[in-house]
Structures are given as structure tokens and as C-alpha cells.
Design a protein around this motif. Structure first.
Motif, mmCIF file in Angstrom:
data_model
loop_
_atom_site.group_PDB
_atom_site.id
_atom_site.type_symbol
_atom_site.label_atom_id
_atom_site.label_comp_id
_atom_site.label_asym_id
_atom_site.label_seq_id
_atom_site.Cartn_x
_atom_site.Cartn_y
_atom_site.Cartn_z
ATOM 1 N N PRO A 60 27.237 -15.762 21.365
ATOM 2 C CA PRO A 60 28.106 -16.844 21.852
ATOM 3 C C PRO A 60 28.007 -18.136 21.048
ATOM 4 C CG PRO A 60 26.988 -15.790 23.692
ATOM 5 C CD PRO A 60 26.394 -15.215 22.442
ATOM 6 N N LEU A 61 26.847 -18.409 20.465
ATOM 7 C CA LEU A 61 26.688 -19.650 19.710
ATOM 8 C C LEU A 61 27.006 -19.499 18.227
ATOM 9 C CD1 LEU A 61 23.474 -21.332 21.188
ATOM 10 C CD2 LEU A 61 25.857 -21.512 21.923
ATOM 11 N N ASP A 62 27.399 -18.324 17.808
ATOM 12 C CA ASP A 62 27.754 -18.131 16.399
ATOM 13 C C ASP A 62 28.868 -19.112 16.033
ATOM 14 O OD1 ASP A 62 28.721 -17.204 13.912
ATOM 15 O OD2 ASP A 62 28.127 -15.142 14.383
ATOM 16 N N PRO A 63 28.640 -20.007 15.078
ATOM 17 C CA PRO A 63 29.631 -21.045 14.786
ATOM 18 C C PRO A 63 30.832 -20.548 13.991
ATOM 19 C CG PRO A 63 27.772 -21.244 13.302
ATOM 20 C CD PRO A 63 27.407 -20.172 14.289
ATOM 21 N N ARG A 64 30.788 -19.347 13.489
ATOM 22 C CA ARG A 64 31.903 -18.842 12.699
ATOM 23 C C ARG A 64 33.118 -18.625 13.595
ATOM 24 N NH1 ARG A 64 28.325 -14.242 9.712
ATOM 25 N NH2 ARG A 64 27.554 -14.113 11.866
ATOM 26 N N PHE A 92 17.910 -16.911 25.839
ATOM 27 C CA PHE A 92 18.435 -18.069 26.559
ATOM 28 C C PHE A 92 19.903 -17.917 26.954
ATOM 29 C CE2 PHE A 92 15.016 -19.913 23.951
ATOM 30 C CZ PHE A 92 14.286 -20.583 24.926
ATOM 31 N N CYS A 93 20.717 -17.457 26.047
ATOM 32 C CA CYS A 93 22.171 -17.608 26.199
ATOM 33 C C CYS A 93 22.874 -16.450 26.872
ATOM 34 C CB CYS A 93 22.803 -17.827 24.821
ATOM 35 S SG CYS A 93 22.221 -19.312 23.984
ATOM 36 N N GLY A 94 22.280 -15.273 26.906
ATOM 37 C CA GLY A 94 23.011 -14.126 27.398
ATOM 38 C C GLY A 94 24.088 -13.714 26.414
ATOM 39 N N THR A 95 25.042 -12.933 26.886
ATOM 40 C CA THR A 95 26.098 -12.450 26.015
ATOM 41 C C THR A 95 27.382 -13.235 26.246
ATOM 42 O OG1 THR A 95 27.135 -10.438 25.158
ATOM 43 C CG2 THR A 95 26.974 -10.655 27.559
ATOM 44 N N SER A 96 28.409 -12.915 25.490
ATOM 45 C CA SER A 96 29.687 -13.622 25.617
ATOM 46 C C SER A 96 30.462 -13.131 26.834
ATOM 47 C CB SER A 96 30.520 -13.421 24.347
ATOM 48 O OG SER A 96 30.683 -12.049 24.055
ATOM 49 N N SER A 97 31.256 -14.010 27.403
ATOM 50 C CA SER A 97 32.102 -13.687 28.554
ATOM 51 C C SER A 97 33.550 -13.566 28.111
ATOM 52 C CB SER A 97 31.989 -14.781 29.623
ATOM 53 O OG SER A 97 32.522 -16.004 29.123
ATOM 54 N N ASP A 98 34.379 -13.002 28.983
ATOM 55 C CA ASP A 98 35.812 -12.930 28.687
ATOM 56 C C ASP A 98 36.386 -14.331 28.477
ATOM 57 O OD1 ASP A 98 35.661 -10.213 28.945
ATOM 58 O OD2 ASP A 98 36.917 -10.074 30.728
ATOM 59 N N GLU A 99 36.000 -15.242 29.350
ATOM 60 C CA GLU A 99 36.546 -16.590 29.273
ATOM 61 C C GLU A 99 36.188 -17.250 27.942
ATOM 62 O OE1 GLU A 99 36.146 -15.262 33.432
ATOM 63 O OE2 GLU A 99 34.761 -15.348 31.741
ATOM 64 N N TRP A 100 34.955 -17.054 27.512
ATOM 65 C CA TRP A 100 34.488 -17.639 26.257
ATOM 66 C C TRP A 100 35.281 -17.071 25.082
ATOM 67 C CZ3 TRP A 100 30.801 -21.386 25.281
ATOM 68 C CH2 TRP A 100 30.359 -21.504 23.970
ATOM 69 N N ASN A 101 35.451 -15.752 25.060
ATOM 70 C CA ASN A 101 36.129 -15.129 23.920
ATOM 71 C C ASN A 101 37.616 -15.444 23.876
ATOM 72 O OD1 ASN A 101 33.628 -13.977 23.382
ATOM 73 N ND2 ASN A 101 34.521 -12.012 22.798
ATOM 74 N N VAL A 138 38.969 -18.260 24.751
ATOM 75 C CA VAL A 138 39.068 -19.601 24.178
ATOM 76 C C VAL A 138 38.768 -19.580 22.683
ATOM 77 C CG1 VAL A 138 38.018 -21.899 24.176
ATOM 78 C CG2 VAL A 138 38.565 -20.783 26.342
ATOM 79 N N LYS A 139 37.736 -18.831 22.281
ATOM 80 C CA LYS A 139 37.300 -18.877 20.886
ATOM 81 C C LYS A 139 38.130 -17.990 19.961
ATOM 82 C CE LYS A 139 33.179 -18.691 17.990
ATOM 83 N NZ LYS A 139 31.707 -18.541 17.943
ATOM 84 N N TYR A 140 38.463 -16.766 20.464
ATOM 85 C CA TYR A 140 39.124 -15.805 19.587
ATOM 86 C C TYR A 140 40.554 -15.462 20.016
ATOM 87 C CZ TYR A 140 34.207 -14.982 18.370
ATOM 88 O OH TYR A 140 32.893 -15.133 18.009
ATOM 89 N N GLY A 141 40.932 -15.861 21.232
ATOM 90 C CA GLY A 141 42.271 -15.577 21.712
ATOM 91 C C GLY A 141 42.404 -14.275 22.460
ATOM 92 N N ASP A 142 41.330 -13.491 22.552
ATOM 93 C CA ASP A 142 41.386 -12.196 23.244
ATOM 94 C C ASP A 142 39.964 -11.774 23.609
ATOM 95 O OD1 ASP A 142 43.150 -9.697 23.887
ATOM 96 O OD2 ASP A 142 41.406 -8.883 22.837
ATOM 97 N N ALA A 143 39.859 -11.018 24.710
ATOM 98 C CA ALA A 143 38.540 -10.545 25.130
ATOM 99 C C ALA A 143 38.578 -9.122 25.646
ATOM 100 C CB ALA A 143 37.971 -11.459 26.216
ATOM 101 N N ALA A 144 39.736 -8.462 25.587
ATOM 102 C CA ALA A 144 39.871 -7.115 26.131
ATOM 103 C C ALA A 144 38.910 -6.158 25.434
ATOM 104 C CB ALA A 144 41.305 -6.624 25.967
ATOM 105 N N PRO A 145 38.273 -5.257 26.178
ATOM 106 C CA PRO A 145 37.302 -4.346 25.552
ATOM 107 C C PRO A 145 37.923 -3.435 24.510
ATOM 108 C CG PRO A 145 37.691 -3.772 27.863
ATOM 109 C CD PRO A 145 38.324 -5.102 27.632
ATOM 110 N N GLN A 146 39.233 -3.176 24.601
ATOM 111 C CA GLN A 146 39.906 -2.345 23.602
ATOM 112 C C GLN A 146 40.571 -3.197 22.514
ATOM 113 O OE1 GLN A 146 40.700 -2.227 26.918
ATOM 114 N NE2 GLN A 146 39.570 -0.393 27.554
ATOM 115 N N GLY A 147 40.421 -4.512 22.594
ATOM 116 C CA GLY A 147 41.091 -5.403 21.669
ATOM 117 C C GLY A 147 40.258 -5.732 20.447
ATOM 118 N N PRO A 148 40.704 -6.702 19.657
ATOM 119 C CA PRO A 148 40.006 -7.039 18.413
ATOM 120 C C PRO A 148 38.751 -7.882 18.591
ATOM 121 C CG PRO A 148 41.924 -8.450 18.687
ATOM 122 C CD PRO A 148 41.971 -7.454 19.805
ATOM 123 N N SER A 149 38.561 -8.450 19.778
ATOM 124 C CA SER A 149 37.407 -9.336 19.978
ATOM 125 C C SER A 149 36.853 -9.176 21.398
ATOM 126 C CB SER A 149 37.799 -10.794 19.721
ATOM 127 O OG SER A 149 38.977 -11.139 20.442
#
Length: 279
Positions: free
Chosen positions: A228-232, A137-146, A148-159
Motif C-alpha cells: 500500500p505504501l509503494d510510491p510508484r 504495520f500496514c496490512g494489505t491494500s483494500s479495494d478503496e485504496w486501489n 483511488v490509486k490505480y482506478g480499479d480493484a477488481a480481483p480479475q482486473g489489472p490492479s
């Protein structure tokens, strides 16, 4: 400086590069694949064509032949394998999640479930499943989502986001971001509540696996990132073990082949397409 590397000349650089050759990592392909220390039980290691442990927040990709059996294993219970498959002969034909849910009249992935393209053909089939915690249903996470949630989305970054990693994997096969459809994910379950809400169910625990059979030559892209829906709130994901070995595509003797008229038609469409190409 202690531990400084000498690359000041060509000869020094060559010696330095060769010195790194014996280094190993937990997150690397096993070459040759038969050297994997984790070959699936009952599989002759000499039959392996792909063996790798994908890092948390990592990705992998491979072109596999028709009939290849691909095992994804959740080692710790925290892996989440976001998977895309493409027809390696004509990569414009790709996974269609809507048809993958519609044709089998079943939205939840499990053993016997075909992964369909938009051409009414079967790209791969789930032939074994000890997890039963998956999502289409949900697909994978997007840069925009990460961000907001983790503060970073770069492929070489921490998240890194799943979308960013699948994009990197796709580039290796001439695919662009616009070629990447919604993915399916394995090992982190999602269910639809009575009111239509999507409920994350987490994993079935460590040591579970899913086996896919390639029904045609495939490009396989995999990103191992949190659902993407992981609540942690932390970026939690575990290693993903990948093995593939030679095998046979589905045929009329397989129960899932003719489990419904729609499924049988999809397999027949696939066979017709491949036989016309001598495969």
C-alpha cells in the motif's frame, strides 16, 4: 475464424478441453511438486509438497502440516507477499499482528520471529531471511485504496487489491471476509520514523527469500500485490515463487525457542495444545 475452438458437441468439447491439457503458464502450480524446475538448493525434490510461481497480482493458498517449511522467494525484487495463517484445526484461531509484534518485543519481522495467534500460541516462525525488508504495520491494500490509486480493484482486473485476493483465497477454506485479520507482508520494507511516520523502504533486490516453519497445521493464504505504501504510481509487482517441504516444528534445541521467557511460553502453549490432540 482462424483459431476458433469447436465446442459445438460433447465430443468436440471434450477434445478441445483435452487439447488444452498440454498448455503451460509461468503462473501455475507444478504438479507433482517434485517436478518444480526451481527446487531450493539442498532440498530433495521428492520432499516437496507445494511448488508454485504466483503471478504478479495473483494469489495462492494451501493447507500444510505441522513442521512444513515454506519458502517465499522474490524472483525479481518486486514481489510483495501478503500472508495470513490460520490454525487449520480451528480456523477461528488466526494471525494476530499485534501479538506478533508484542510478544517478541520486536515490531520488525526477521529470522527467529514467531507469528502468533491471539491465543498466545505460535502459528509459524520465520526461520530464515535473506531480505530483511518486511512489514507488520500496514496490512494489505483494500479495494478503496486501489480504486483511488490505480482506478480499479477488481480481483480479475489489472490492479486487484490484496484484500480482494485474500478473500478469494479464504473462501476456498470456508472463511468469510470478517474472518480475515490484518496480514503481514514480506519483501517490501516499512520502518517507523522518529516522528512516528511510516516510511516505505522497498525491496532488498532480486533473489531473496524468507522461510517459515509451520508450528501447527496451517491454512496459508498469500496475495502477491504491491504494498500500500509503494510510491510508484503504476501497479508494479513481480512474480513470487513458493516452495514447501516436509520438516520439523521448532523445539527446545532451536535458539529462537527460548530467546525470551515470553517466546518460550508461546511455544510451550503451542506444544500443549497439539499434544492434547495427539499431534
Amino acid at each position: 475464424m482462424v483459431g476458433a475452438r469447436d465446442t459445438a458437441s460433447v465430443l468436440a468439447a471434450r477434445a478441445d478441453a483435452r487439447a488444452q491439457g498440454s498448455n503451460v503458464s509461468d503462473w501455475m502450480p507444478y504438479l507433482p511438486a517434485a517436478s518444480s524446475p526451481f527446487a531450493p538448493e539442498g532440498v530433495d525434490p521428492s520432499a516437496l509438497v507445494w511448488a508454485e510461481t504466483v503471478a504478479p497480482g495473483g494469489y495462492t493458498h494451501k493447507v500444510v502440516a505441522r513442521g512444513t517449511r515454506l519458502r517465499l522467494e522474490d524472483v525479481t525484487g518486486d514481489a510483495c507477499a501478503h500472508v495470513l495463517v490460520f490454525n487449520a484445526l480451528e480456523p477461528w484461531e488466526r494471525l494476530n499482528v499485534a501479538d506478533t509484534q508484542k510478544i517478541p518485543w520486536q515490531a520488525y519481522l526477521g529470522a527467529g520471529h514467531p507469528l502468533l495467534s491471539g491465543e498466545g500460541r505460535v502459528l509459524a516462525t520465520v526461520v530464515a531471511d535473506t531480505s530483511a525488508h518486511h512489514d507488520a504495520f500496514c496490512g494489505t491494500s483494500s479495494d478503496e485504496w486501489n480504486v483511488v490509486k490505480y482506478g480499479d480493484a477488481a480481483p480479475q482486473g489489472p490492479s486487484p487489491s490484496g484484500r480482494a485476493l485474500l478473500t478469494l483465497a479464504g473462501v476456498k477454506h470456508g472463511l468469510t471476509p470478517r474472518d480475515l485479520p490484518p496480514s503481514v507482508s514480506f519483501f517490501q520494507g516499512v520502518r517507523v520514523e522518529d516522528d512516528g511516520a511510516l516510511a516505505w523502504q522497498g525491496s532488498a533486490g532480486p533473489g531473496t527469500y524468507v522461510d517459515l516453519v509451520a508450528e501447527m497445521p496451517l491454512i496459508v493464504l498469500v496475495a502477491n500485490v504491491p504494498h500500500p505504501l509503494d510510491p510508484r504510481t503504476d501497479y508494479v509487482v513481480g512474480p513470487l515463487r513458493v516452495h514447501a517441504w516436509r520438516g520439523d516444528p521448532s523445539g527446545p534445541a532451536d535458539e529462537h525457542y527460548s530467546a525470551s521467557p515470553e517466546r518460550e511460553r508461546a511455544y510451550l502453549n503451542t506444544t500443549d495444545y497439539l499434544e492434547a490432540r495427539g499431534l
